[in-house]
Write an enzyme that holds these catalytic residues in place. Structure first.
Site, PDB file in Angstrom:
ATOM      1  N   CYS A   1       0.864  -1.180   0.000  1.00 22.38           N
ATOM      2  CA  CYS A   1       0.000   0.000   0.000  1.00 22.38           C
ATOM      3  C   CYS A   1       0.907   1.238   0.000  1.00 22.38           C
ATOM      4  CB  CYS A   1      -0.874   0.004   1.249  1.00 22.38           C
ATOM      5  SG  CYS A   1       0.130   0.045   2.732  1.00 22.38           S
TER       6      CYS A   1
ATOM      7  N   HIS B   1       3.904   1.631  10.841  1.00 17.68           N
ATOM      8  CA  HIS B   1       2.976   1.425  11.964  1.00 17.68           C
ATOM      9  C   HIS B   1       3.011   2.572  12.968  1.00 17.68           C
ATOM     10  CE1 HIS B   1       2.517  -2.626  10.782  1.00 17.68           C
ATOM     11  NE2 HIS B   1       3.565  -3.135  11.362  1.00 17.68           N
TER      12      HIS B   1
ATOM     13  N   GLU C   1       1.028  -0.953  16.056  1.00 14.77           N
ATOM     14  CA  GLU C   1       0.299   0.287  15.685  1.00 14.77           C
ATOM     15  C   GLU C   1      -0.633   0.700  16.825  1.00 14.77           C
ATOM     16  OE1 GLU C   1      -2.017   0.349  11.940  1.00 14.77           O
ATOM     17  OE2 GLU C   1      -3.419   1.651  12.988  1.00 14.77           O
TER      18      GLU C   1
ATOM     19  N   SER D   1      -1.017  -8.771  10.085  1.00 16.90           N
ATOM     20  CA  SER D   1      -2.424  -8.855  10.512  1.00 16.90           C
ATOM     21  C   SER D   1      -3.365  -8.569   9.349  1.00 16.90           C
ATOM     22  CB  SER D   1      -2.705  -7.923  11.686  1.00 16.90           C
ATOM     23  OG  SER D   1      -2.802  -6.602  11.265  1.00 16.90           O
ATOM     24  N   ASN D   2      -2.981  -7.671   8.428  1.00 17.50           N
ATOM     25  CA  ASN D   2      -3.902  -7.381   7.328  1.00 17.50           C
ATOM     26  C   ASN D   2      -3.994  -8.567   6.361  1.00 17.50           C
ATOM     27  OD1 ASN D   2      -2.471  -6.521   4.587  1.00 17.50           O
ATOM     28  ND2 ASN D   2      -1.176  -5.814   6.248  1.00 17.50           N
TER      29      ASN D   2
ATOM     30  N   SER E   1       2.137  -5.848   2.913  1.00 18.68           N
ATOM     31  CA  SER E   1       3.589  -5.933   3.038  1.00 18.68           C
ATOM     32  C   SER E   1       4.197  -6.989   2.119  1.00 18.68           C
ATOM     33  CB  SER E   1       3.955  -6.209   4.508  1.00 18.68           C
ATOM     34  OG  SER E   1       3.170  -7.255   5.009  1.00 18.68           O
TER      35      SER E   1
END
Ligand code: SF4
Length: 287
Positions: A12, A76, A128, A227-228, A270
């Protein structure tokens, strides 16, 4: 076999910016370069940077050995105490915190100063979220992860409704955010809800859902610590029974795709492009 690759797969904006910052610093700086924690949840990128001389500093106290070098703060973000520590010890740093995360820091700081209690929807163990928490007051800042925790959150006390500001970890699941807001809205607070979930995450999640619902097998690429990526896997798995979570091209067992007429591919924020391309090429070449 038809292959549908998500347009939103991979780095991203915030991760790309942070990774580029480190590569540029490694090339241009004539002082040692450090990242505070791994720059992204991707073992291959971290290894490549290590070969270019970029070291990882894991603990606050270890930052002392970075004096004379350059510390890069990852996308983060970090807590207030890290900025204070770096300034106090006169350690140079570049802040590659994603602007969307910085915005949450500023919101938490602002609403705390205006007397609001802060509620963050997110993963308590994620850096984060740990960073965001430090911009509020310890006793008036809470993190909720589940419906059960939202149900157990206390109702507003006192004669006047207590002021409450709700924000979210940037990678939080949008639907779950709305469900938790609905529960908290019933607790009698004077509530401000700010949906701080990042667009990149929302787009990636919607596209994964759309593709997974239209294919016979789905591949989700990303580090197991991301986590995403985990969320993309959960969303895809609900739509497509044959969803596979892999980190690298060689993790993919191509025999499992044998009978599928269509395969979808997505990847976490990532995951570098070269890994996504390699997976796509492997699937294309095999079938
Ligand atoms: S997912 Fe969004 S908030 Fe997180 S680093 Fe990427 S662009 Fe920034």
């Amino acid at each position: 076999m038809e292959i549908k690759q998500a347009k939103s797969a991979g780095f991203c904006f915030g991760v790309k910016r942070a990774v580029d910052t480190v590569y540029e610093a490694a090339k241009e700086q004539d002082v040692p370069v450090y990242t505070y924690g791994p720059i992204i949840h991707n073992a291959e990128v971290v290894q490549d940077l290590s070969e270019k001389g970029v070291a990882i500093v894991a603990e606050k106290e270890d930052l002392l050995r970075c004096k004379g070098g350059l510390v890069i703060i990852r996308s983060h973000g970090v807590g207030r105490e890290i900025y204070d520590f770096l300034k106090q010890h006169d350690i140079s740093y570049l802040d590659a915190t994603c602007p969307f995360v910085l915005k949450i820091h500023r919101l938490v700081e602002k609403y705390t100063a205006e007397g609001y209690r802060i509620l963050i929807f997110g993963d308590k163990s994620h850096p984060e979220v740990a960073g965001i928490c430090t911009w509020g007051e310890v006793r008036r800042t809470d993190v909720l992860e589940s419906m059960e925790e939202a149900e157990n959150f206390p109702i507003s006390k006192g004669n006047e409704p207590e002021k409450l500001c709700v924000v979210a970890q940037t990678t939080f699941h949008n639907k779950k955010f709305q469900e938790l807001v609905a529960i908290i809205s019933e607790k009698g607070y004077d509530i401000i809800v700010i949906n701080t979930i990042c667009n990149a995450t929302q787009e990636r999640q919607s596209e994964a859902k759309e593709i997974a619902s239209a294919v016979e097998a789905m591949i989700v690429i990303g580090d197991t610590k991301s986590s995403n990526t985990r969320k993309l896997y959960e969303i895809s798995k609900k739509e497509c029974k044959y969803t596979y979570y892999i980190q690298k091209a060689k993790d993919l067992d191509l025999t499992k795709l044998k009978s599928a007429k269509s395969v979808g591919i997505t990847a976490g924020a990532s995951t570098p492009n070269n890994i996504i391309e390699e997976v796509q090429n492997n699937v294309r070449n095999e079938f």
